[in-house]
Design a protein around this motif. Sequence first.
Motif, PDB file in Angstrom:
ATOM      1  N   LEU A 396      -4.616   9.148  -6.044  1.00  0.00           N
ATOM      2  CA  LEU A 396      -4.330   7.775  -6.413  1.00  0.00           C
ATOM      3  C   LEU A 396      -2.863   7.606  -6.781  1.00  0.00           C
ATOM      4  O   LEU A 396      -2.232   6.594  -6.435  1.00  0.00           O
ATOM      5  CB  LEU A 396      -5.231   7.348  -7.570  1.00  0.00           C
ATOM      6  N   LYS A 397      -2.294   8.584  -7.461  1.00  0.00           N
ATOM      7  CA  LYS A 397      -0.873   8.544  -7.802  1.00  0.00           C
ATOM      8  C   LYS A 397      -0.026   8.523  -6.529  1.00  0.00           C
ATOM      9  O   LYS A 397       0.932   7.754  -6.413  1.00  0.00           O
ATOM     10  CB  LYS A 397      -0.499   9.751  -8.662  1.00  0.00           C
ATOM     11  N   GLY A 398      -0.399   9.350  -5.548  1.00  0.00           N
ATOM     12  CA  GLY A 398       0.341   9.367  -4.297  1.00  0.00           C
ATOM     13  C   GLY A 398       0.229   8.051  -3.543  1.00  0.00           C
ATOM     14  O   GLY A 398       1.207   7.558  -2.977  1.00  0.00           O
ATOM     15  N   LEU A 399      -0.967   7.454  -3.530  1.00  0.00           N
ATOM     16  CA  LEU A 399      -1.169   6.177  -2.861  1.00  0.00           C
ATOM     17  C   LEU A 399      -0.334   5.082  -3.520  1.00  0.00           C
ATOM     18  O   LEU A 399       0.348   4.307  -2.834  1.00  0.00           O
ATOM     19  CB  LEU A 399      -2.649   5.796  -2.884  1.00  0.00           C
ATOM     20  N   ALA A 400      -0.376   5.025  -4.834  1.00  0.00           N
ATOM     21  CA  ALA A 400       0.412   4.012  -5.544  1.00  0.00           C
ATOM     22  C   ALA A 400       1.901   4.213  -5.297  1.00  0.00           C
ATOM     23  O   ALA A 400       2.649   3.239  -5.116  1.00  0.00           O
ATOM     24  CB  ALA A 400       0.102   4.071  -7.040  1.00  0.00           C
ATOM     25  N   GLY A 401       2.352   5.470  -5.271  1.00  0.00           N
ATOM     26  CA  GLY A 401       3.761   5.743  -4.988  1.00  0.00           C
ATOM     27  C   GLY A 401       4.147   5.328  -3.586  1.00  0.00           C
ATOM     28  O   GLY A 401       5.244   4.805  -3.359  1.00  0.00           O
ATOM     29  N   ALA A 402       3.260   5.553  -2.616  1.00  0.00           N
ATOM     30  CA  ALA A 402       3.543   5.169  -1.228  1.00  0.00           C
ATOM     31  C   ALA A 402       3.638   3.655  -1.086  1.00  0.00           C
ATOM     32  O   ALA A 402       4.511   3.130  -0.388  1.00  0.00           O
ATOM     33  CB  ALA A 402       2.460   5.719  -0.303  1.00  0.00           C
ATOM     34  N   VAL A 403       2.741   2.926  -1.768  1.00  0.00           N
ATOM     35  CA  VAL A 403       2.779   1.465  -1.719  1.00  0.00           C
ATOM     36  C   VAL A 403       4.036   0.956  -2.420  1.00  0.00           C
ATOM     37  O   VAL A 403       4.692   0.008  -1.951  1.00  0.00           O
ATOM     38  CB  VAL A 403       1.518   0.873  -2.353  1.00  0.00           C
ATOM     39  N   ALA A 404       4.378   1.572  -3.544  1.00  0.00           N
ATOM     40  CA  ALA A 404       5.605   1.182  -4.247  1.00  0.00           C
ATOM     41  C   ALA A 404       6.825   1.370  -3.356  1.00  0.00           C
ATOM     42  O   ALA A 404       7.717   0.510  -3.300  1.00  0.00           O
ATOM     43  CB  ALA A 404       5.753   2.005  -5.529  1.00  0.00           C
ATOM     44  N   ALA A 405       6.863   2.482  -2.628  1.00  0.00           N
ATOM     45  CA  ALA A 405       7.989   2.738  -1.739  1.00  0.00           C
ATOM     46  C   ALA A 405       8.089   1.686  -0.649  1.00  0.00           C
ATOM     47  O   ALA A 405       9.168   1.140  -0.377  1.00  0.00           O
ATOM     48  CB  ALA A 405       7.851   4.135  -1.122  1.00  0.00           C
ATOM     49  N   GLY A 406       6.949   1.359  -0.018  1.00  0.00           N
ATOM     50  CA  GLY A 406       6.972   0.373   1.059  1.00  0.00           C
ATOM     51  C   GLY A 406       7.407  -1.001   0.594  1.00  0.00           C
ATOM     52  O   GLY A 406       8.206  -1.679   1.258  1.00  0.00           O
TER      53      GLY A 406
END
Length: 477
Positions: A396-406
Amino acid sequence: MASDPDVRAITSTPVGRSGGAARERGGVPLLIRFTLMAIFVFPASMVIEPIGASGTVPILLCLLLLLFWLASWLWGLHDPVPVRHPGRLAMSLLLLASFASYAALYAGWTGGSTEVTRASADRWLLLLAASSALVLVVAESIRSIADAMQVVRALLTGAFFCCLVGVVQFAFRVNPVEWIQAAMPGFTYNGGDTPFQIRGALMRVAGTTFHSIEFGVVSSMLIPLSIWRALNDPSGRRWFHWAQTALLVFAVATTVSRSGILALLVSLVVFLPFLTRSIRRWVLLASPFVVAAMFVFVPGFVGTIGAALGADTSDPSIATRVNNYPRVAQMLDTRPLLGAGPGNYSPPDALKILDNQYLGAIVTLGLVGLVATIAYLVLPGVASVLAARAARAPVLKGLAGAVAAGTLVAAACSMTFDSLSFPVFALLYPALVGLAGGVWRLVQAEATASSEHRPDLVPVRTTGTHPTRIPPDGEGV
């Protein structure tokens, strides 16, 4: 973050190829997934002529989603009121600012109310309606990591198709988009796309997007999500997922775009801190090989992009951007609060194009619209960073980080081109905002589940009105 009654729990075990929770099937409706893929697959240059520029396949599908969403609310099939997230607030602010500017235009307060300007304002509101549909339905459809994975797969499938078109354009100097256009009876070519453009020794390509700049930016926006998917997707073959990621990187290279390079750097800087330490090491170790591959597969890339990055104000592209500021200041003095009206800036020639979405907002929506545009482009990314910091489960941390990056790529690169004027970006971004809203709710659910102090059970997807749970070893109850 307030609790949401519709999202009771999520899986707190990493999505992988062996965990039982990882095998859970998502529940995102097919129409939503098809709409997300259609953003990249159907050319925005093809429209239904009576509707005009808003009559593209992706926009029509988004408006259909909005109608279904409204009908289900009116008939009491779902209650969207408790589903709160920062992206919905950001979208609401832009809608309110646009409505105010729209009303001022139609009332004649801005002094430029003509048939042409009113038609431009109508197109802008239709785009916002389509964007609102994506923000709303995507966020409300995500109730588990499996749902989020379905959304990511749909976006990446469309982007993969777009990148394949870009590869054909780059390698063979032919445009497969023309074949797609020929296979769309009932639609009319509306123009606006630039599939090829020379820069230095290279030919820039656009895939199925309108321009190479847009192609580079949207590809960079999706690279973090592609990495996250390659690490966590339990379906398909992992080598193919990594190949898709490599293709997105290659797409950025083929655009030979300063905006694309900026987008790639922003996406990695934001995303990498939210990966595990071992994955960060692998990404850093792979970076030199990626650069070396650019030498092999894109001859002349490094020299061409180096010259572009080292250009000064003598470069026409940079000179026009610098010259925009005094012109925008003059237009702001004329209509400071609500601007000239939504979508109502028509440059007299290519040198007067505002290659900056924030400057465009000042001219068309005024200072009120500028604040709303900043909120729309910045708030979802900041909220996703906070969600990534709060998330406990690595997946979940990785998913949130990926969305934040995009989403933060979108905020940064909107200073280098008029982003919301480009059809793929204009719909991909609200799709990511909706995904960010879903992630925000998953982090809420994770915090709620952890507060229950039930280490013997791992919370997973909500079924009906009661959360379904499984033991930590992944076996069914």
